[in-house]
Design a protein around this motif. Structure first.
Motif, PDB file in Angstrom:
ATOM      1  N   THR A   2      28.673 -36.812 -15.669  1.00 59.26           N
ATOM      2  CA  THR A   2      29.770 -36.013 -16.222  1.00 59.26           C
ATOM      3  C   THR A   2      29.347 -35.438 -17.567  1.00 59.26           C
ATOM      4  O   THR A   2      28.445 -35.963 -18.221  1.00 59.26           O
ATOM      5  CB  THR A   2      31.025 -36.874 -16.424  1.00 59.26           C
ATOM      6  N   ARG A   3      29.982 -34.369 -17.969  1.00 58.87           N
ATOM      7  CA  ARG A   3      29.676 -33.765 -19.258  1.00 58.87           C
ATOM      8  C   ARG A   3      30.283 -34.594 -20.381  1.00 58.87           C
ATOM      9  O   ARG A   3      31.343 -35.184 -20.224  1.00 58.87           O
ATOM     10  CB  ARG A   3      30.257 -32.357 -19.323  1.00 58.87           C
ATOM     11  N   LEU A   4      29.617 -34.595 -21.540  1.00 62.24           N
ATOM     12  CA  LEU A   4      30.174 -35.247 -22.716  1.00 62.24           C
ATOM     13  C   LEU A   4      31.333 -34.396 -23.215  1.00 62.24           C
ATOM     14  O   LEU A   4      31.370 -33.197 -22.968  1.00 62.24           O
ATOM     15  CB  LEU A   4      29.102 -35.349 -23.818  1.00 62.24           C
ATOM     16  N   THR A  45      19.843 -18.540 -11.269  1.00 62.51           N
ATOM     17  CA  THR A  45      21.200 -18.018 -11.103  1.00 62.51           C
ATOM     18  C   THR A  45      22.223 -19.086 -11.530  1.00 62.51           C
ATOM     19  O   THR A  45      21.930 -20.287 -11.413  1.00 62.51           O
ATOM     20  CB  THR A  45      21.478 -17.621  -9.646  1.00 62.51           C
ATOM     21  N   ARG A  46      23.344 -18.575 -12.006  1.00 64.88           N
ATOM     22  CA  ARG A  46      23.585 -17.172 -12.234  1.00 64.88           C
ATOM     23  C   ARG A  46      23.334 -16.807 -13.697  1.00 64.88           C
ATOM     24  O   ARG A  46      22.989 -15.676 -14.012  1.00 64.88           O
ATOM     25  CB  ARG A  46      25.059 -16.863 -11.894  1.00 64.88           C
ATOM     26  N   GLY A  47      23.529 -17.776 -14.607  1.00 63.95           N
ATOM     27  CA  GLY A  47      23.469 -17.478 -16.039  1.00 63.95           C
ATOM     28  C   GLY A  47      22.132 -16.937 -16.514  1.00 63.95           C
ATOM     29  O   GLY A  47      22.062 -16.232 -17.521  1.00 63.95           O
ATOM     30  N   GLY A  48      21.061 -17.272 -15.795  1.00 65.05           N
ATOM     31  CA  GLY A  48      19.735 -16.824 -16.232  1.00 65.05           C
ATOM     32  C   GLY A  48      19.462 -15.363 -15.922  1.00 65.05           C
ATOM     33  O   GLY A  48      18.471 -14.798 -16.412  1.00 65.05           O
ATOM     34  N   ALA A  76      32.554 -31.945  -9.769  1.00 64.83           N
ATOM     35  CA  ALA A  76      31.676 -33.112  -9.940  1.00 64.83           C
ATOM     36  C   ALA A  76      30.211 -32.704  -9.945  1.00 64.83           C
ATOM     37  O   ALA A  76      29.763 -31.944  -9.088  1.00 64.83           O
ATOM     38  CB  ALA A  76      31.929 -34.099  -8.806  1.00 64.83           C
ATOM     39  N   ARG A  77      29.476 -33.231 -10.957  1.00 63.13           N
ATOM     40  CA  ARG A  77      28.047 -32.955 -10.998  1.00 63.13           C
ATOM     41  C   ARG A  77      27.368 -33.814  -9.933  1.00 63.13           C
ATOM     42  O   ARG A  77      27.616 -35.009  -9.825  1.00 63.13           O
ATOM     43  CB  ARG A  77      27.489 -33.313 -12.376  1.00 63.13           C
ATOM     44  N   THR A  78      26.560 -33.177  -9.106  1.00 63.18           N
ATOM     45  CA  THR A  78      25.844 -33.918  -8.065  1.00 63.18           C
ATOM     46  C   THR A  78      24.355 -33.770  -8.321  1.00 63.18           C
ATOM     47  O   THR A  78      23.955 -33.101  -9.277  1.00 63.18           O
ATOM     48  CB  THR A  78      26.171 -33.341  -6.675  1.00 63.18           C
ATOM     49  N   VAL A 101      13.463 -18.235 -16.447  1.00 64.91           N
ATOM     50  CA  VAL A 101      14.422 -17.994 -17.531  1.00 64.91           C
ATOM     51  C   VAL A 101      15.816 -18.510 -17.161  1.00 64.91           C
ATOM     52  O   VAL A 101      16.288 -18.277 -16.050  1.00 64.91           O
ATOM     53  CB  VAL A 101      14.491 -16.476 -17.840  1.00 64.91           C
ATOM     54  N   ASP A 102      16.449 -19.186 -18.112  1.00 65.49           N
ATOM     55  CA  ASP A 102      17.860 -19.545 -17.940  1.00 65.49           C
ATOM     56  C   ASP A 102      18.595 -19.256 -19.251  1.00 65.49           C
ATOM     57  O   ASP A 102      17.972 -19.093 -20.301  1.00 65.49           O
ATOM     58  CB  ASP A 102      18.006 -21.018 -17.536  1.00 65.49           C
ATOM     59  N   ASP A 103      19.925 -19.186 -19.163  1.00 66.52           N
ATOM     60  CA  ASP A 103      20.683 -18.906 -20.383  1.00 66.52           C
ATOM     61  C   ASP A 103      20.653 -20.093 -21.331  1.00 66.52           C
ATOM     62  O   ASP A 103      20.561 -19.931 -22.541  1.00 66.52           O
ATOM     63  CB  ASP A 103      22.130 -18.456 -20.066  1.00 66.52           C
ATOM     64  N   LEU A 104      20.755 -21.319 -20.782  1.00 61.88           N
ATOM     65  CA  LEU A 104      20.688 -22.481 -21.657  1.00 61.88           C
ATOM     66  C   LEU A 104      20.194 -23.696 -20.901  1.00 61.88           C
ATOM     67  O   LEU A 104      20.234 -23.739 -19.671  1.00 61.88           O
ATOM     68  CB  LEU A 104      22.061 -22.804 -22.255  1.00 61.88           C
ATOM     69  N   VAL A 105      19.721 -24.663 -21.665  1.00 59.81           N
ATOM     70  CA  VAL A 105      19.443 -25.987 -21.111  1.00 59.81           C
ATOM     71  C   VAL A 105      20.376 -26.953 -21.817  1.00 59.81           C
ATOM     72  O   VAL A 105      20.499 -26.947 -23.035  1.00 59.81           O
ATOM     73  CB  VAL A 105      17.942 -26.345 -21.244  1.00 59.81           C
ATOM     74  N   ASP A 106      21.080 -27.773 -21.009  1.00 61.26           N
ATOM     75  CA  ASP A 106      22.070 -28.694 -21.576  1.00 61.26           C
ATOM     76  C   ASP A 106      21.562 -30.125 -21.386  1.00 61.26           C
ATOM     77  O   ASP A 106      20.891 -30.686 -22.258  1.00 61.26           O
ATOM     78  CB  ASP A 106      23.419 -28.446 -20.894  1.00 61.26           C
ATOM     79  N   THR A 107      21.816 -30.751 -20.230  1.00 57.18           N
ATOM     80  CA  THR A 107      21.263 -32.093 -19.986  1.00 57.18           C
ATOM     81  C   THR A 107      19.793 -32.012 -19.584  1.00 57.18           C
ATOM     82  O   THR A 107      19.083 -33.024 -19.621  1.00 57.18           O
ATOM     83  CB  THR A 107      22.015 -32.792 -18.840  1.00 57.18           C
ATOM     84  N   GLY A 108      19.358 -30.838 -19.137  1.00 56.14           N
ATOM     85  CA  GLY A 108      17.977 -30.670 -18.673  1.00 56.14           C
ATOM     86  C   GLY A 108      17.799 -30.924 -17.182  1.00 56.14           C
ATOM     87  O   GLY A 108      16.698 -30.763 -16.650  1.00 56.14           O
ATOM     88  N   ARG A 109      18.875 -31.275 -16.476  1.00 58.60           N
ATOM     89  CA  ARG A 109      18.750 -31.631 -15.052  1.00 58.60           C
ATOM     90  C   ARG A 109      18.303 -30.447 -14.195  1.00 58.60           C
ATOM     91  O   ARG A 109      17.503 -30.606 -13.288  1.00 58.60           O
ATOM     92  CB  ARG A 109      20.077 -32.177 -14.532  1.00 58.60           C
ATOM     93  N   THR A 110      18.841 -29.266 -14.492  1.00 58.41           N
ATOM     94  CA  THR A 110      18.465 -28.075 -13.710  1.00 58.41           C
ATOM     95  C   THR A 110      16.971 -27.781 -13.886  1.00 58.41           C
ATOM     96  O   THR A 110      16.235 -27.627 -12.911  1.00 58.41           O
ATOM     97  CB  THR A 110      19.317 -26.864 -14.143  1.00 58.41           C
ATOM     98  N   LEU A 111      16.521 -27.749 -15.144  1.00 56.65           N
ATOM     99  CA  LEU A 111      15.109 -27.433 -15.388  1.00 56.65           C
ATOM    100  C   LEU A 111      14.188 -28.538 -14.889  1.00 56.65           C
ATOM    101  O   LEU A 111      13.068 -28.270 -14.443  1.00 56.65           O
ATOM    102  CB  LEU A 111      14.854 -27.176 -16.873  1.00 56.65           C
TER     103      LEU A 111
END
Ligand SMILES: O=P(O)(O)OC[C@H]1O[C@H](OP(=O)(O)OP(=O)(O)O)[C@H](O)[C@@H]1O
Ligand code: HPA
Ligand SMILES: [Mg+2]
Length: 168
Positions: A2-4, A45-48, A76-78, A101-111
């Motif tokens: 979950t997000r902080l 996608t999509r933000g990047g 829910a984050r899966t 390229v992405d718009d942001l990295v948050d937890t880093g899970r996507t990257l």
């Protein structure tokens, strides 16, 4: 995961993201592994897609592709998984020479997921939160983990009350 809770908001205008994406492109110009060149830009996608387009334009790269990663099932984050890969011949065996390229990295899970697929690609985001910084090779601005970034495509111009109010 979950997000902080997010205590702060960081509101980004179209002008700001345009300037930041340009700055990131200029910084990466001439830094590709093939005589300084990058062979393709791939937006997550999509933000990047917005920064990917701006960076491809600045760097005069015409080979542009996308990778779609699904990280959520409704709210829910899966476990993230790729639902649309980029073209295999663009990526080669390991992504070398490709700017992802992405718009942001948050937890880093996507990257983290995309990195396992293309470990030699260069990963660039406009914004980065501390948890995600180890996953990104280049970024423009770091914001704290408890900040939520609002992008211009998620906002609208809206009336605000004057500071002194109107019913005095
Ligand atoms: O570092 P992480 O915690 O994985 O978060 C970062 C990702 O989350 C956002 O995308 P989102 O999944 O909200 O989808 P969207 O780009 O389609 O809006 C953002 O655009 C990144 O891709
Ligand atoms: O701070 C954020 N803003 C917008 N989308 C996001 N996805 C993960 N973190 C964020
Ligand atoms: Mg995204």
């Amino acid at each position: 995961m979950t997000r902080l809770p997010h205590e702060k908001g960081f509101h980004i205008s179209w002008d700001q993201i345009h300037r930041d994406a340009r700055a990131l492109a200029w910084r990466l110009d001439g830094k590709g592994p093939i005589e300084g060149n990058w062979k393709a830009v791939v937006g997550i996608t999509r933000g990047g897609l917005v920064p990917a387009m701006i960076m491809a334009r600045e760097l005069d790269i015409r080979t542009v592709d996308t990778i779609s990663v699904k990280s959520y099932n409704h709210q829910a984050r899966t476990e993230p998984h790729v639902i649309k890969p980029p073209q295999a011949d663009i990526m080669g065996a390991d992504g070398e020479g490709v700017l992802i390229v992405d718009d942001l990295v948050d937890t880093g899970r996507t990257l983290e997921l995309v990195r396992t697929l293309y470990p030699k690609a260069h990963f660039a985001t406009i914004y980065a939160k501390p948890m995600g910084v180890p996953m990104v090779d280049s970024y423009v601005t770091e914001v704290s983990q408890d900040t939520w970034i609002f992008f211009p495509w998620d906002m609208a111009l809206q009336y605000v009350e004057p500071y002194r109010g109107t019913d005095a």
